[in-house]
Design a protein around this motif. Structure first.
Motif, PDB file in Angstrom:
ATOM      1  N   ALA A 176       0.849  -1.200   0.000  1.00  0.00           N
ATOM      2  CA  ALA A 176       0.000   0.000   0.000  1.00  0.00           C
ATOM      3  C   ALA A 176       0.883   1.247   0.000  1.00  0.00           C
ATOM      4  CB  ALA A 176      -0.891  -0.011   1.224  1.00  0.00           C
ATOM      5  N   GLN A 177       0.377   2.333  -0.575  1.00  0.00           N
ATOM      6  CA  GLN A 177       1.180   3.564  -0.604  1.00  0.00           C
ATOM      7  C   GLN A 177       1.244   4.220   0.771  1.00  0.00           C
ATOM      8  OE1 GLN A 177      -0.148   6.700  -3.269  1.00  0.00           O
ATOM      9  NE2 GLN A 177       1.986   7.177  -3.735  1.00  0.00           N
ATOM     10  N   ILE A 178       0.115   4.151   1.497  1.00  0.00           N
ATOM     11  CA  ILE A 178       0.091   4.685   2.871  1.00  0.00           C
ATOM     12  C   ILE A 178      -0.281   3.533   3.804  1.00  0.00           C
ATOM     13  CG2 ILE A 178      -1.012   6.331   4.449  1.00  0.00           C
ATOM     14  CD1 ILE A 178      -1.657   8.080   1.998  1.00  0.00           C
ATOM     15  N   GLU A 179       0.576   3.262   4.784  1.00  0.00           N
ATOM     16  CA  GLU A 179       0.282   2.196   5.747  1.00  0.00           C
ATOM     17  C   GLU A 179       0.267   2.785   7.156  1.00  0.00           C
ATOM     18  OE1 GLU A 179       2.615  -1.620   4.186  1.00  0.00           O
ATOM     19  OE2 GLU A 179       3.798   0.241   4.145  1.00  0.00           O
ATOM     20  N   VAL A 180      -0.870   2.704   7.790  1.00  0.00           N
ATOM     21  CA  VAL A 180      -1.004   3.190   9.168  1.00  0.00           C
ATOM     22  C   VAL A 180      -1.249   1.964  10.041  1.00  0.00           C
ATOM     23  CG1 VAL A 180      -2.400   4.620  10.725  1.00  0.00           C
ATOM     24  CG2 VAL A 180      -1.928   5.406   8.407  1.00  0.00           C
ATOM     25  N   GLN A 221      -4.240   2.590  -0.983  1.00  0.00           N
ATOM     26  CA  GLN A 221      -3.522   2.197  -2.202  1.00  0.00           C
ATOM     27  C   GLN A 221      -3.286   3.413  -3.096  1.00  0.00           C
ATOM     28  OE1 GLN A 221      -2.455  -0.934  -2.472  1.00  0.00           O
ATOM     29  NE2 GLN A 221      -3.571  -1.528  -0.606  1.00  0.00           N
ATOM     30  N   LYS A 222      -2.296   3.287  -3.953  1.00  0.00           N
ATOM     31  CA  LYS A 222      -1.983   4.389  -4.875  1.00  0.00           C
ATOM     32  C   LYS A 222      -3.201   4.691  -5.751  1.00  0.00           C
ATOM     33  CE  LYS A 222       1.321   6.160  -8.138  1.00  0.00           C
ATOM     34  NZ  LYS A 222       1.025   7.502  -7.668  1.00  0.00           N
ATOM     35  N   ASN A 240      -6.503  13.331  -9.783  1.00  0.00           N
ATOM     36  CA  ASN A 240      -6.557  11.916  -9.410  1.00  0.00           C
ATOM     37  C   ASN A 240      -6.684  11.059 -10.666  1.00  0.00           C
ATOM     38  OD1 ASN A 240      -8.957   9.649  -8.787  1.00  0.00           O
ATOM     39  ND2 ASN A 240      -7.122   9.554  -7.499  1.00  0.00           N
ATOM     40  N   ARG A 241      -7.530  11.502 -11.570  1.00  0.00           N
ATOM     41  CA  ARG A 241      -7.781  10.723 -12.786  1.00  0.00           C
ATOM     42  C   ARG A 241      -6.563  10.760 -13.715  1.00  0.00           C
ATOM     43  NH1 ARG A 241     -12.710  12.714 -13.525  1.00  0.00           N
ATOM     44  NH2 ARG A 241     -11.890  14.419 -14.778  1.00  0.00           N
ATOM     45  N   GLN A 242      -6.026  11.967 -13.920  1.00  0.00           N
ATOM     46  CA  GLN A 242      -4.963  12.111 -14.921  1.00  0.00           C
ATOM     47  C   GLN A 242      -3.577  11.730 -14.409  1.00  0.00           C
ATOM     48  OE1 GLN A 242      -5.468  16.167 -16.139  1.00  0.00           O
ATOM     49  NE2 GLN A 242      -7.405  15.726 -17.145  1.00  0.00           N
ATOM     50  N   ARG A 243      -3.287  12.050 -13.140  1.00  0.00           N
ATOM     51  CA  ARG A 243      -1.926  11.801 -12.635  1.00  0.00           C
ATOM     52  C   ARG A 243      -1.880  10.666 -11.623  1.00  0.00           C
ATOM     53  NH1 ARG A 243       0.723  17.676 -11.357  1.00  0.00           N
ATOM     54  NH2 ARG A 243      -0.128  18.826 -13.114  1.00  0.00           N
ATOM     55  N   ASN A 244      -3.057  10.081 -11.362  1.00  0.00           N
ATOM     56  CA  ASN A 244      -3.152   8.976 -10.403  1.00  0.00           C
ATOM     57  C   ASN A 244      -2.636   9.394  -9.008  1.00  0.00           C
ATOM     58  OD1 ASN A 244      -4.042   6.393  -9.918  1.00  0.00           O
ATOM     59  ND2 ASN A 244      -2.016   5.480 -10.186  1.00  0.00           N
ATOM     60  N   VAL A 245      -2.888  10.641  -8.661  1.00  0.00           N
ATOM     61  CA  VAL A 245      -2.463  11.146  -7.348  1.00  0.00           C
ATOM     62  C   VAL A 245      -3.408  10.593  -6.270  1.00  0.00           C
ATOM     63  CG1 VAL A 245      -2.273  13.244  -5.922  1.00  0.00           C
ATOM     64  CG2 VAL A 245      -1.463  13.260  -8.284  1.00  0.00           C
ATOM     65  N   THR A 246      -2.816  10.093  -5.208  1.00  0.00           N
ATOM     66  CA  THR A 246      -3.606   9.603  -4.081  1.00  0.00           C
ATOM     67  C   THR A 246      -4.062  10.803  -3.259  1.00  0.00           C
ATOM     68  OG1 THR A 246      -2.121   7.719  -4.029  1.00  0.00           O
ATOM     69  CG2 THR A 246      -3.525   8.031  -2.088  1.00  0.00           C
ATOM     70  N   VAL A 247      -5.316  10.809  -2.858  1.00  0.00           N
ATOM     71  CA  VAL A 247      -5.826  11.966  -2.114  1.00  0.00           C
ATOM     72  C   VAL A 247      -6.456  11.505  -0.796  1.00  0.00           C
ATOM     73  CG1 VAL A 247      -7.399  13.954  -2.157  1.00  0.00           C
ATOM     74  CG2 VAL A 247      -6.318  13.180  -4.287  1.00  0.00           C
ATOM     75  N   LEU A 248      -6.041  12.126   0.270  1.00  0.00           N
ATOM     76  CA  LEU A 248      -6.699  11.911   1.564  1.00  0.00           C
ATOM     77  C   LEU A 248      -7.359  13.232   1.926  1.00  0.00           C
ATOM     78  CD1 LEU A 248      -7.117   9.777   3.817  1.00  0.00           C
ATOM     79  CD2 LEU A 248      -5.337  10.935   5.072  1.00  0.00           C
TER      80      LEU A 248
END
Lengths: 273, 327
Positions: free
Chosen positions: B2-6, B48-49, B203-211
């Protein structure tokens, strides 16, 4: 090397942008220029009036004390220009505004200390230079490369000692949440220990400002050495050698940085949004 | 991975219990009563990314504290966070290089300078290559329509313009993760919509993960597929937004436009929520009854001119989750 270049580029840009910010309020800085000039010269004239009557203070005549005052004002000015924000660490701790530095891929201590350039500090320097030039003339101070370098060294070392003092007391806010009041006391303390001969104070006072808080090295000890004024032998060491000032400044500044970093990483709690 | 693991993340604060009055204050000074407050209590989740996750909770639930631990501002009392496999507490500088952060209530722009000058400084901070910087600024200027105010001092910008500037500032170094803490707070409808479109696009174009942390649940319903709800420092819901709404809010609302007004409904399967002239709103449990069943029963006792059936509302669902956790 790449890392150093990166930090220099960021420091330069922070300085540049802050100067532009300062120029947005140019009329305010002009008012400050006159106010600070009046305040600083009044100190000088009060001192002159006293010394005209008493002749000397602990073996220091008016021209020699003017030399101290001039250098003290100059290092005060540089400290205000580059390190003024440390007086307000309390605000940053309470408001959680150190977050903005923690989210950047750079050293927080560096970012914080380059993020606030204060142009009005320059106006503190000008009266200092005028008084120093006057004192040099009165003392027939030789303009040799050594003597010029010595003045630069004392100024830089004095600036960093002042900064370290501000950083340490400001950083207490990480533990106590409040430190602003200490910073106001600091200014008085630093000006009174650097504008007058330290030997006019009781011995315990001299010891404290030599070994505990080395404010005697802002101007007093290096100037005493530079002007060949007879050393007071009541202290166990004679710290008049010029080299002590930068060494003490370096050590004190590193301690200050360590206190700031420790407080930031162990005690900083940010603030609710 | 996973990209972010807490992982079992907790944060405790020691606070001194303040007592009332002068005697109480004096007592607190001499013998302070220290209390441990659990701001975040053993929370775990993975992101996830490319996910857009709504991280919501009532005021004081621990949202901002979690985010601050995730971006290295605060150290956890226990547990761990890993961003792209790296701990922000051990390698803060390395981690934040790939993060974009917007705090809706705090600015990262120079108040007295042109917006573009703040971007220039950020370019240096993140050591962004000149070509990449120019390309990114051109793109952000177009998408966020910054061209009209990029040369205006920040203090003269409207709140909406400032927030667009903040978002652009967070994207200057093309981060792979964006933490947004109440990015639409105080914005008008158009500005909110512009922000949401921008977030959806990157998010769609660059696949940036957003919280995304917000109190505006329209942000969540428009942007997030996944919802994490935190209350009193604990994760109380984590899953697909639609699934949570369906499960937590068993009601659907049926709106009827009647030929003549009514004051009550006899059908025991619905609850009459509201009457406005000839328009009525009824609630029914969609796990027990179908909409067609309800409509045919209502048609027997009223004369229906028009109708619509609404799914459960996200706001009702979230309110239910908050209250359920308080009980």
């Amino acid at each position: 090397m790449k890392k150093i270049k990166h930090y220099i580029a960021v420091g330069y840009w922070q300085l540049k942008l802050n100067t532009l910010c300062n120029l947005q309020y140019f009329s305010y800085t002009i008012v400050w220029f006159f106010m600070i000039g009046i305040a600083m010269f009044s100190t000088f004239f009060v001192l002159k009036a006293i010394l005209d009557r008493v002749g000397q203070i602990n073996g220091w005549n008016f021209a020699q004390i003017s030399f101290l005052v001039g250098l003290s004002f100059i290092s005060h000015g540089f400290e205000d220009m580059f390190f003024l924000q440390n007086r307000f660490i309390e605000h940053n701790v309470l408001e959680g505004t150190l977050d903005q530095y923690l989210i950047r891929p750079l050293n927080v201590f560096f970012l914080f200390n380059t993020a606030h350039f204060n142009l009005v500090g320059f106006y503190d320097i000008l009266p200092g230079v005028i008084i120093l030039v006057y004192a040099c003339n009165q003392l027939h101070f030789p303009a040799t490369p050594y003597h010029i370098i010595a003045i630069v060294v004392i100024t830089v070392a004095g600036t960093f000692i002042r900064a370290a003092q501000l950083i340490i007391t400001g950083s207490l806010a990480f533990w106590t949440k409040k430190s602003r009041i200490l910073e106001d006391t600091n200014l008085t303390l630093m000006d009174r220990t650097s504008s007058y001969p330290l030997t006019m104070y009781p011995k315990w006072f001299q010891l404290m400002f030599t070994f505990l808080l080395p404010l005697g090295f802002i101007t007093f000890y290096p100037v005493r050495g530079l002007l060949n004024i007879t050393a007071d032998s009541s202290l166990p060491v004679a710290p008049d050698l010029l080299i002590w000032a930068p060494l003490v400044a370096l050590a004190f500044f590193l301690i200050a940085r360590a206190v700031f970093n420790y407080g930031l990483s162990h005690k900083y709690e940010s603030a609710g949004s | 991975m996973a990209q972010i693991e807490v992982d079992h993340l907790s944060k405790q604060y020691q606070v001194i219990k303040k007592k009332k009055g002068f005697r109480g204050t004096l007592h607190s000074l001499i013998k302070p009563e220290k209390v441990m407050v659990e701001a975040v209590d053993d929370i775990s989740f993975d992101i996830q990314k490319g996910e857009v996750v709504g991280y919501i909770g009532p005021n004081g639930a621990g949202k901002s504290t979690t985010i601050k631990m995730m971006i290295g501002i605060l150290n956890p009392t226990s547990g761990s966070v890993h961003i792209n496999g790296i701990s922000p507490h051990e390698h803060r500088k390395e981690v934040v290089r790939n993060l974009g952060v917007v705090f809706g209530q705090r600015t990262q722009l120079y108040w007295d300078l042109r917006l573009g000058e703040s971007f220039e400084l950020l370019k240096r901070m993140y050591d962004v290559d000149k070509k990449a910087y120019e390309h990114t600024v051109a793109e952000l200027t177009e998408v966020l329509q910054l061209q009209d105010f990029i040369d205006t001092p920040v203090r003269q910008l409207s709140l909406g313009q400032k927030m667009r500037g903040e978002l652009a500032a967070a994207m200057i170094h093309s981060p792979s993760i964006l933490f947004l803490d109440e990015p639409t707070i105080g914005l008008d409808l158009d500005a909110k919509q512009a922000m949401r479109e921008f977030i959806a696009n990157i998010n769609r174009q660059r696949n940036v993960t957003v919280l995304l942390t917000t109190h505006d649940l329209s942000d969540v319903s428009e942007l997030c597929k996944r919802l994490i709800v935190i209350n009193k420092g604990r994760v109380v819901e984590d899953g697909d937004l639609g699934g949570i709404v369906q499960r937590m809010s068993p009601y659907r609302v049926i709106t009827l436009e009647l030929r003549s007004p009514v004051t009550e409904i006899r059908c025991p399967k619905v609850t009459l929520d509201k009457v406005e002239g000839t328009k009525i709103w009824c609630r029914f449990d969609h796990h027990q009854y179908s909409a067609s069943e309800i409509i045919s029963e209502l048609a027997r006792e009223t004369e229906i001119a028009d109708l619509s059936v609404l799914d459960a509302d996200i706001e009702d669902t979230v309110r239910l989750i908050y209250h359920k956790d308080c009980e």
